[in-house]
Design a protein around this motif. Structure first.
Motif, PDB file in Angstrom:
ATOM      1  N   GLY A  74       0.809  -1.209   0.000  1.00  0.00           N
ATOM      2  CA  GLY A  74       0.000   0.000   0.000  1.00  0.00           C
ATOM      3  C   GLY A  74       0.840   1.256   0.000  1.00  0.00           C
ATOM      4  N   SER A  75       0.148   2.395  -0.125  1.00  0.00           N
ATOM      5  CA  SER A  75       0.884   3.660  -0.238  1.00  0.00           C
ATOM      6  C   SER A  75       0.178   4.835   0.428  1.00  0.00           C
ATOM      7  CB  SER A  75       1.098   3.994  -1.717  1.00  0.00           C
ATOM      8  OG  SER A  75      -0.138   4.095  -2.401  1.00  0.00           O
ATOM      9  N   GLY A  76      -0.968   4.602   1.073  1.00  0.00           N
ATOM     10  CA  GLY A  76      -1.718   5.714   1.656  1.00  0.00           C
ATOM     11  C   GLY A  76      -1.862   5.597   3.158  1.00  0.00           C
ATOM     12  N   GLU A  77      -2.644   6.500   3.732  1.00  0.00           N
ATOM     13  CA  GLU A  77      -2.920   6.505   5.160  1.00  0.00           C
ATOM     14  C   GLU A  77      -4.238   5.781   5.430  1.00  0.00           C
ATOM     15  OE1 GLU A  77      -0.423   7.680   7.223  1.00  0.00           O
ATOM     16  OE2 GLU A  77      -0.772   9.839   7.370  1.00  0.00           O
ATOM     17  N   PRO A  78      -4.389   5.214   6.622  1.00  0.00           N
ATOM     18  CA  PRO A  78      -3.416   5.116   7.703  1.00  0.00           C
ATOM     19  C   PRO A  78      -2.359   4.053   7.404  1.00  0.00           C
ATOM     20  CG  PRO A  78      -5.331   3.840   8.267  1.00  0.00           C
ATOM     21  CD  PRO A  78      -5.656   4.512   6.967  1.00  0.00           C
ATOM     22  N   VAL A  79      -1.406   3.920   8.319  1.00  0.00           N
ATOM     23  CA  VAL A  79      -0.434   2.834   8.262  1.00  0.00           C
ATOM     24  C   VAL A  79      -0.792   1.845   9.364  1.00  0.00           C
ATOM     25  CG1 VAL A  79       1.984   2.182   8.421  1.00  0.00           C
ATOM     26  CG2 VAL A  79       1.358   4.383   7.397  1.00  0.00           C
ATOM     27  N   TRP A  80      -1.034   0.600   8.966  1.00  0.00           N
ATOM     28  CA  TRP A  80      -1.391  -0.458   9.912  1.00  0.00           C
ATOM     29  C   TRP A  80      -0.168  -1.309  10.232  1.00  0.00           C
ATOM     30  CZ3 TRP A  80      -6.326  -0.191  11.645  1.00  0.00           C
ATOM     31  CH2 TRP A  80      -7.279   0.420  10.833  1.00  0.00           C
ATOM     32  N   TYR A  81       0.003  -1.648  11.489  1.00  0.00           N
ATOM     33  CA  TYR A  81       1.086  -2.542  11.923  1.00  0.00           C
ATOM     34  C   TYR A  81       0.433  -3.817  12.472  1.00  0.00           C
ATOM     35  CZ  TYR A  81       3.959   1.578  11.379  1.00  0.00           C
ATOM     36  OH  TYR A  81       4.594   2.682  10.850  1.00  0.00           O
ATOM     37  N   VAL A  82       0.747  -4.946  11.845  1.00  0.00           N
ATOM     38  CA  VAL A  82       0.003  -6.184  12.097  1.00  0.00           C
ATOM     39  C   VAL A  82       0.935  -7.331  12.475  1.00  0.00           C
ATOM     40  CG1 VAL A  82      -1.520  -7.918  11.085  1.00  0.00           C
ATOM     41  CG2 VAL A  82      -1.799  -5.502  10.460  1.00  0.00           C
ATOM     42  N   ASP A  83       0.684  -7.907  13.616  1.00  0.00           N
ATOM     43  CA  ASP A  83       1.303  -9.186  13.984  1.00  0.00           C
ATOM     44  C   ASP A  83       0.165 -10.184  14.182  1.00  0.00           C
ATOM     45  OD1 ASP A  83       2.744 -11.338  14.908  1.00  0.00           O
ATOM     46  OD2 ASP A  83       4.037 -10.139  16.208  1.00  0.00           O
ATOM     47  N   PRO A  84      -0.022 -11.122  13.252  1.00  0.00           N
ATOM     48  CA  PRO A  84      -1.184 -12.012  13.330  1.00  0.00           C
ATOM     49  C   PRO A  84      -1.138 -12.967  14.507  1.00  0.00           C
ATOM     50  CG  PRO A  84       0.319 -12.733  11.611  1.00  0.00           C
ATOM     51  CD  PRO A  84       0.820 -11.400  12.081  1.00  0.00           C
ATOM     52  N   ILE A  85       0.062 -13.421  14.884  1.00  0.00           N
ATOM     53  CA  ILE A  85       0.229 -14.228  16.098  1.00  0.00           C
ATOM     54  C   ILE A  85       1.524 -13.780  16.758  1.00  0.00           C
ATOM     55  CG2 ILE A  85       0.366 -16.505  17.153  1.00  0.00           C
ATOM     56  CD1 ILE A  85      -0.864 -17.720  14.680  1.00  0.00           C
ATOM     57  N   ASP A  86       1.422 -12.985  17.785  1.00  0.00           N
ATOM     58  CA  ASP A  86       2.609 -12.605  18.544  1.00  0.00           C
ATOM     59  C   ASP A  86       2.771 -13.619  19.671  1.00  0.00           C
ATOM     60  OD1 ASP A  86       4.764 -10.659  19.119  1.00  0.00           O
ATOM     61  OD2 ASP A  86       3.698 -10.500  21.029  1.00  0.00           O
ATOM     62  N   GLY A  87       3.811 -14.417  19.559  1.00  0.00           N
ATOM     63  CA  GLY A  87       3.990 -15.547  20.465  1.00  0.00           C
ATOM     64  C   GLY A  87       3.763 -16.856  19.740  1.00  0.00           C
ATOM     65  N   THR A  88       4.267 -16.935  18.496  1.00  0.00           N
ATOM     66  CA  THR A  88       4.039 -18.130  17.672  1.00  0.00           C
ATOM     67  C   THR A  88       4.573 -19.399  18.332  1.00  0.00           C
ATOM     68  OG1 THR A  88       4.018 -16.873  15.598  1.00  0.00           O
ATOM     69  CG2 THR A  88       4.532 -19.217  15.450  1.00  0.00           C
TER      70      THR A  88
END
Length: 259
Positions: A74-88
């Motif tokens: 992507g190139s627009g706003e907002p910017v999403w920060y995603v960790d689908p499983i933190d603690g794999t």
């Protein structure tokens, strides 16, 4: 952009993967490796991120998504920060301490975030108005000094030991001696959520990525705690409940505190 709408979207995306993760939990899924054998990934990490991306893109087409598994798109706003499983590693082995972490930033500032624990179905959320767990306000308050406090950490990691050598072990030893208890639960985002809720008093880690810490950092700050480090850039981090005496703490010698 409206922070409430962003938070609602993040919560929708996190909840969308809850059923899949609960069903797969303790199924001992096949594990692949990324950097080395300390860095596992499963098919569920990738599938969950795809689902989350689908929700985010449908609500905010063209926005930037920075995901642990899929990289930056992507190139627009907002910017999403995603960790689908933190603690794999926990998820893959059957330990019930992992979460989904999603945060939104606008113009370089975090404005909304969720840390979702699918096992307990706890939703830690933060936006301009504060921080909540399952809709109830939370306050980051607890111990004021090491000897009364619980420290959650991921230090020292294998990379820390490779870089710091014996000093890494000595630093960890100082923490163990100074704090009432030291725990290494295995999920950065959930650790930060627990500090935000006042269920733990401090958390320290190194070499974190924005998808690890962005939502948790916002939770801590909105709940009245302290987060040190840049949550939107890779690096070390340190967070603690409000009122904690950091200057007298064993954590005062960490690099992130010196900055």
């Amino acid at each position: 952009m409206d922070a409430t709408e962003l938070l609602d979207t993040a919560a929708e995306a996190a909840r969308a993967v809850g059923p899949r993760l609960r069903e797969a939990f303790r199924s001992r899924p096949q594990v692949a490796l990324k950097r080395d054998f300390h860095d596992p990934v499963t098919e569920h990490d990738k599938a969950a991120e795809e689902t989350i991306r689908g929700v985010l893109e449908s609500r905010f087409p063209g926005s930037v998504i920075v995901g642990e598994e899929g990289g930056r798109t992507g190139s627009g706003e907002p910017v999403w920060y995603v960790d689908p499983i933190d603690g794999t590693a926990n998820f893959a082995s059957g330990l019930p301490y992992f979460c989904v972490s999603i945060a939104a930033a606008v113009a370089g500032e975090l404005v909304a975030g969720i840390v979702y624990d699918p096992v307990r179905e706890d939703e830690f959320t933060a936006a301009a108005g504060g921080a909540w767990c399952n809709g109830e306000p939370i306050r980051s308050a607890g111990a004021v000094r090491d000897r009364e406090a619980t420290l959650l950490c991921g230090y020292p990691s294998p990379l820390d030991l490779e870089t710091d050598g014996e000093e890494g072990l000595r630093r960890y030893g100082r923490m163990v001696e100074a704090f009432a208890s030291v725990r290494r639960p295995g999920s950065t985002a959930l650790n930060l959520a627990h500090v935000a809720a006042g269920w733990a008093d401090a958390v320290y880690g190194t070499r974190a990525q924005p998808w690890d810490v962005a939502a948790g950092a916002l939770l801590v700050r909105r709940a009245g705690g302290v987060y040190l480090g840049d949550p939107l850039a890779p690096g070390d981090y340190l967070a603690h409940v409000g009122g904690f005496d950091l200057e007298s703490s064993a954590l005062a010698g960490t690099d992130v505190h010196k900055r």
